[in-house]
Design a protein around this motif. Sequence first.
Motif, PDB file in Angstrom:
ATOM      1  N   MET A  81      14.213 -15.553 -80.275  1.00 49.59           N
ATOM      2  CA  MET A  81      14.368 -16.710 -81.151  1.00 49.59           C
ATOM      3  C   MET A  81      14.046 -17.986 -80.385  1.00 49.59           C
ATOM      4  O   MET A  81      14.507 -18.189 -79.264  1.00 49.59           O
ATOM      5  N   THR A  82      13.219 -18.837 -80.975  1.00 51.73           N
ATOM      6  CA  THR A  82      12.897 -20.128 -80.363  1.00 51.73           C
ATOM      7  C   THR A  82      14.117 -21.027 -80.427  1.00 51.73           C
ATOM      8  O   THR A  82      14.774 -21.146 -81.465  1.00 51.73           O
ATOM      9  N   ARG A  83      14.424 -21.706 -79.321  1.00 51.09           N
ATOM     10  CA  ARG A  83      15.580 -22.595 -79.253  1.00 51.09           C
ATOM     11  C   ARG A  83      15.112 -24.007 -78.926  1.00 51.09           C
ATOM     12  O   ARG A  83      14.454 -24.222 -77.905  1.00 51.09           O
ATOM     13  N   ILE A  84      15.421 -24.954 -79.802  1.00 45.57           N
ATOM     14  CA  ILE A  84      15.057 -26.338 -79.540  1.00 45.57           C
ATOM     15  C   ILE A  84      16.289 -27.220 -79.671  1.00 45.57           C
ATOM     16  O   ILE A  84      17.259 -26.871 -80.356  1.00 45.57           O
ATOM     17  N   THR A  85      16.234 -28.366 -79.006  1.00 40.05           N
ATOM     18  CA  THR A  85      17.294 -29.365 -79.097  1.00 40.05           C
ATOM     19  C   THR A  85      16.697 -30.667 -79.585  1.00 40.05           C
ATOM     20  O   THR A  85      15.666 -31.116 -79.064  1.00 40.05           O
ATOM     21  N   LEU A  86      17.319 -31.266 -80.583  1.00 39.90           N
ATOM     22  CA  LEU A  86      16.899 -32.554 -81.129  1.00 39.90           C
ATOM     23  C   LEU A  86      17.845 -33.637 -80.641  1.00 39.90           C
ATOM     24  O   LEU A  86      19.063 -33.496 -80.769  1.00 39.90           O
ATOM     25  N   ILE A  87      17.296 -34.702 -80.084  1.00 34.67           N
ATOM     26  CA  ILE A  87      18.106 -35.860 -79.724  1.00 34.67           C
ATOM     27  C   ILE A  87      17.979 -36.863 -80.856  1.00 34.67           C
ATOM     28  O   ILE A  87      16.944 -37.510 -81.022  1.00 34.67           O
ATOM     29  N   GLY A  88      19.017 -36.971 -81.678  1.00 31.55           N
ATOM     30  CA  GLY A  88      18.988 -37.872 -82.820  1.00 31.55           C
ATOM     31  C   GLY A  88      18.958 -37.108 -84.125  1.00 31.55           C
ATOM     32  O   GLY A  88      18.186 -36.140 -84.273  1.00 31.55           O
ATOM     33  N   ALA A  89      19.811 -37.541 -85.081  1.00 29.61           N
ATOM     34  CA  ALA A  89      19.894 -36.878 -86.382  1.00 29.61           C
ATOM     35  C   ALA A  89      19.490 -37.826 -87.501  1.00 29.61           C
ATOM     36  O   ALA A  89      19.972 -37.694 -88.620  1.00 29.61           O
ATOM     37  N   GLY A  90      18.613 -38.768 -87.192  1.00 22.29           N
ATOM     38  CA  GLY A  90      18.141 -39.695 -88.207  1.00 22.29           C
ATOM     39  C   GLY A  90      17.083 -39.070 -89.096  1.00 22.29           C
ATOM     40  O   GLY A  90      17.032 -37.850 -89.268  1.00 22.29           O
ATOM     41  N   PHE A  91      16.223 -39.906 -89.657  1.00 14.94           N
ATOM     42  CA  PHE A  91      15.206 -39.456 -90.603  1.00 14.94           C
ATOM     43  C   PHE A  91      14.350 -38.339 -90.023  1.00 14.94           C
ATOM     44  O   PHE A  91      14.237 -37.244 -90.595  1.00 14.94           O
TER      45      PHE A  91
END
Length: 313
Positions: free
Chosen positions: A1-11
């Motif tokens: 499974m590809t695992r990514i992290t997002l910095i910021g939950a805006g638009f």
Amino acid sequence: MTRITLIGAGFLGSALTLGAARRGWSTTVISRSDPFATQDADPGPGEIRFLSGEGAAPLPQALEAGVDAIVIAAGGRFPLPSATAPAADAIGTLSLVIDLCETVRSLSPGTRIVFLSSAGAVYAPADELKRESEPAEPTSPYGMSRRMGEEYMAYYRRVHGLSTHSLRCVNIYGRLLPRSRGQGVVSAAFWSALTGRPFTLHGNGRQSRDFLHVDDFVTATLDLLASGRDLPATVNVGTGTGRAIAEVLDAVSAATGSPITTAPGPDARTDAGHLAVDLSVLRSLIDFEPRGLRAGIELMARDIAADSSLQSL
């Protein structure tokens, strides 16, 4: 499974989170707030984990589980507020980029880092399509901080061997954004159509920009991450076609069935000329055919009409 992290939950961060989860990816979101209730959304075949925190501080916790890529979708201020607080905008953007790169360098140097930059803020208007190799000429503090963020990304790539990439994104639309942000021509046009308030028109309306629906932005970004290819340091993400502001107003008016009146606003260098990006690099990496402006605006109109929270406007 590809695992990514997002910095910021805006638009953009929330859109990428949902898009990744619907591909079956495991997505961790780091943000001090959750304005679009991302953590409560249906993740489909994937999973969404929310870590509350400031900047890169919670990143070590995310890296413990293993992360293939990190996308920086936060930092600094929006274009209009940046003009009144340029130092705060620069500190907010660059401190996040540097702290994140240092954390990755020490804990997980094989993790890819993607910085969401801004084509509209970095490039100067011109008649020809803007290529990544052309010099950047920011005309706002927001553009300057994005440009310097790109430079720090390039520094960590060049000196420390990190896999860092900057995506120069055009004007992305697809959600009704708060008017206080001072960005989003398409969103502002929808606000005028929905409320009957005049649209503030800077210039004569014939100036053009490159407008990309958020679903196409998500597709392009995730396809780049999934490609497994050695991506360039900088990649334009847009449609490759400029559309006049007057054309945007006409399309929104037609999609909503509401006339849009205009009120003159002050002229500014950032509101003049024409700007669209060359997609040669992007299309050499992935198959990408974004929808046209009118199709995207019609999709946005349908989404707004289906949103019960907007019925009282």
